[in-house]
Design a protein around this motif. Structure first.
Motif, PDB file in Angstrom:
ATOM      1  N   TYR A  22       6.176   5.727  14.021  1.00 47.91           N
ATOM      2  CA  TYR A  22       5.475   5.974  12.757  1.00 47.91           C
ATOM      3  C   TYR A  22       4.212   6.794  12.995  1.00 47.91           C
ATOM      4  O   TYR A  22       3.922   7.742  12.291  1.00 47.91           O
ATOM      5  CB  TYR A  22       5.154   4.649  12.080  1.00 47.91           C
ATOM      6  N   PHE A  23       3.459   6.424  13.983  1.00 44.07           N
ATOM      7  CA  PHE A  23       2.353   7.274  14.447  1.00 44.07           C
ATOM      8  C   PHE A  23       1.968   6.877  15.862  1.00 44.07           C
ATOM      9  O   PHE A  23       2.312   5.798  16.339  1.00 44.07           O
ATOM     10  CB  PHE A  23       1.131   7.228  13.508  1.00 44.07           C
ATOM     11  N   TYR A  73      10.445   0.044  11.137  1.00 41.55           N
ATOM     12  CA  TYR A  73      11.885  -0.199  11.052  1.00 41.55           C
ATOM     13  C   TYR A  73      12.216  -0.417   9.584  1.00 41.55           C
ATOM     14  O   TYR A  73      11.765  -1.397   8.965  1.00 41.55           O
ATOM     15  CB  TYR A  73      12.250  -1.442  11.873  1.00 41.55           C
ATOM     16  N   ASN A  74      12.978   0.507   8.989  1.00 40.55           N
ATOM     17  CA  ASN A  74      13.422   0.365   7.603  1.00 40.55           C
ATOM     18  C   ASN A  74      14.579  -0.619   7.525  1.00 40.55           C
ATOM     19  O   ASN A  74      15.581  -0.461   8.225  1.00 40.55           O
ATOM     20  CB  ASN A  74      13.870   1.713   7.036  1.00 40.55           C
ATOM     21  N   GLU A 112       9.977   8.388   7.224  1.00 43.26           N
ATOM     22  CA  GLU A 112       8.847   9.317   7.148  1.00 43.26           C
ATOM     23  C   GLU A 112       7.748   8.832   8.074  1.00 43.26           C
ATOM     24  O   GLU A 112       7.401   7.639   8.071  1.00 43.26           O
ATOM     25  CB  GLU A 112       8.326   9.403   5.707  1.00 43.26           C
ATOM     26  N   ARG A 113       7.168   9.752   8.824  1.00 48.08           N
ATOM     27  CA  ARG A 113       6.050   9.410   9.687  1.00 48.08           C
ATOM     28  C   ARG A 113       4.778   9.281   8.839  1.00 48.08           C
ATOM     29  O   ARG A 113       4.730   9.675   7.674  1.00 48.08           O
ATOM     30  CB  ARG A 113       5.834  10.456  10.774  1.00 48.08           C
ATOM     31  N   ALA A 114       3.737   8.727   9.417  1.00 48.48           N
ATOM     32  CA  ALA A 114       2.472   8.545   8.707  1.00 48.48           C
ATOM     33  C   ALA A 114       1.928   9.899   8.267  1.00 48.48           C
ATOM     34  O   ALA A 114       1.932  10.869   9.042  1.00 48.48           O
ATOM     35  CB  ALA A 114       1.457   7.852   9.616  1.00 48.48           C
ATOM     36  N   PRO A 115       1.474  10.007   7.014  1.00 56.89           N
ATOM     37  CA  PRO A 115       0.947  11.301   6.536  1.00 56.89           C
ATOM     38  C   PRO A 115      -0.358  11.671   7.239  1.00 56.89           C
ATOM     39  O   PRO A 115      -1.146  10.797   7.610  1.00 56.89           O
ATOM     40  CB  PRO A 115       0.733  11.044   5.046  1.00 56.89           C
ATOM     41  N   ALA A 157       0.814  -1.216   0.000  1.00 53.21           N
ATOM     42  CA  ALA A 157       0.000   0.000   0.000  1.00 53.21           C
ATOM     43  C   ALA A 157       0.850   1.270   0.000  1.00 53.21           C
ATOM     44  O   ALA A 157       0.405   2.323  -0.461  1.00 53.21           O
ATOM     45  CB  ALA A 157      -0.933   0.002   1.216  1.00 53.21           C
ATOM     46  N   GLY A 158       2.081   1.212   0.503  1.00 54.79           N
ATOM     47  CA  GLY A 158       2.944   2.393   0.562  1.00 54.79           C
ATOM     48  C   GLY A 158       4.048   2.349  -0.483  1.00 54.79           C
ATOM     49  O   GLY A 158       3.976   1.608  -1.470  1.00 54.79           O
TER      50      GLY A 158
END
Length: 394
Positions: free
Chosen positions: A170-171, A378-379, A387-390, A85-86
């Motif tokens: 992330y959020f 975790y990348n 990047e945090r959640a938009p 989805a991302g």
């Protein structure tokens, strides 16, 4: 094998029981912890009851120390339906429990990372659920109070275990609390709501248990328009909506199932449930014959169910910022403020910091944040920008 710890994949009945029993030892002596029902957790890992297995996989491990004592547990999972989805394929981990030992935690995190990487994932999200976001989602970092039904609870030291490994925020998701009273409701929201009430095209009501088929349809329509546009949230079918509602049927109270309509079509919902963890705390995780009898007694005779929690609130985009949200809440309030209404407290269970409009609405009705959970990412590429959640609804 890593140092003095090694992993055992959960396969046997004995290992499944140990997976469920470990949290009892981790949280021993904490009066706020409530043991989840075995069936609620195990259904996540049962392909016949979890449709995500159709497009994905899940694995569970126990962590053993040098003496063979279980020191941790974790699960890793992914679904092809939602992994992409991302920007990068996202897999997940969850159901983490561990002693306060960074080496032990790293063994568990490494296992999840490597398993997900082998399946093409580039990012690991957790601790989350292999299923819908309304259950077992996020790490509790503030507000160590008794958890709501199917919401995670963990010791405070888990935050350091995640962040020392390299997970990043992330959020955040907040639990808001309000006494059932209109004393703190903002006048602006009341004025907007009255404007909506004056328009005969709008109507608001709770839906009865006898309307379960129609409830499923209405829920699907609003959910898919209002929620499925959020990152990582998939659309649902009417059949899926009915299955979700059927799973909740034993604890549903129809006076907590509120919908709003515009010209007869559903445009919003506010679905609440009795906070049955007030009962589950007496069951020691078991809903066998004795457990069911205990549940029924506490449900109907003990008078313990004094709290409701908002399972999910949704509104279609074209009716946002018009006062519909306030009108829906005020319609519920007209019933809730009656002396015969059994619930005296209300908690809003899952409010993401990526949804400032909803946070603003809850501020307006006088609710306050009492718990904070974090969803981490975790990348796998440690040089990739994080990047945090938009934000949504801004």
């Amino acid at each position: 094998m890593a140092g003095s710890f090694h992993l055992v994949e959960v396969r046997s009945k004995k290992e499944i029981l140990e997976f469920h029993d470990l949290p009892s030892r981790i949280n021993a002596g904490d009066p706020n912890w409530i043991k989840p029902l075995f069936t609620d957790v195990e259904s996540v890992f049962t392909p016949s009851s979890n449709t995500l297995f159709r497009t994905g996989e899940a694995v569970r491990w126990l962590l053993k120390d040098a003496g063979g004592i279980t020191a941790g547990r974790v699960a890793a999972f992914y679904s092809k339906k939602i992994a992409g989805a991302g920007k990068e394929p996202v897999g997940s981990m969850g159901f983490f429990e561990c002693i306060n030992n960074s080496e032990a935690a790293a063994v568990l995190f490494d296992a999840c990372r490597l398993w997900l990487a082998e399946r093409g994932m580039k990012v690991m999200e957790g601790p989350v659920n292999f299923g819908d976001r309304d259950r077992w989602w996020g790490l509790l970092v503030d507000g160590f109070l008794p958890p709501n039904y199917c919401m995670p609870y963990n010791p405070p030291y888990y935050k350091a275990l995640f962040e020392d490994y390299g997970f990043k925020n992330y959020f955040e998701q907040y639990t808001y609390h309000s006494s059932i009273t209109d004393a703190n409701m903002d006048e602006v929201i009341k004025i907007k709501a009255e404007r909506i009430f004056a328009n005969p095209d709008y109507s608001f009501r709770y839906m009865k248990r006898s309307e379960m088929k129609q409830i499923g349809r209405n829920f699907m329509i609003v959910y898919n328009k209002g929620w499925a546009r959020f990152p990582g949230v998939k659309t649902i079918s009417e059949g899926h909506a009915r299955i979700l509602l059927k799973s909740l049927k034993p604890i549903l109270d129809e006076k907590l199932l509120w919908f709003g309509f515009y010209k007869g079509e559903p445009i919003c919902f506010f679905l609440m449930l009795p906070e049955v963890n007030q009962i589950v705390r007496h069951l020691n995780g078991k809903l066998n014959t004795v457990g069911k009898l205990k549940f029924l007694w506490h449900r109907h005779a003990s008078g313990e169910l004094t709290k409701a929690f908002g399972q999910i609130f949704g509104i279609v985009p074209e009716h946002q910022r018009k006062g519909v949200e306030g009108a829906l809440i005020m319609s519920f309030a007209k019933l809730a403020f009656s002396k015969s209404f059994p619930y005296k407290e209300l908690e809003f269970n899952w409010i993401g910091d990526f949804n400032p409009s909803m946070m603003h609405l809850l501020d307006q009705i006088g609710a306050r944040i009492i718990k904070t959970h974090i969803t981490y990412r975790y990348n796998f590429d440690r040089e990739a920008p994080f990047e945090r959640a938009p934000l949504v609804n801004i």
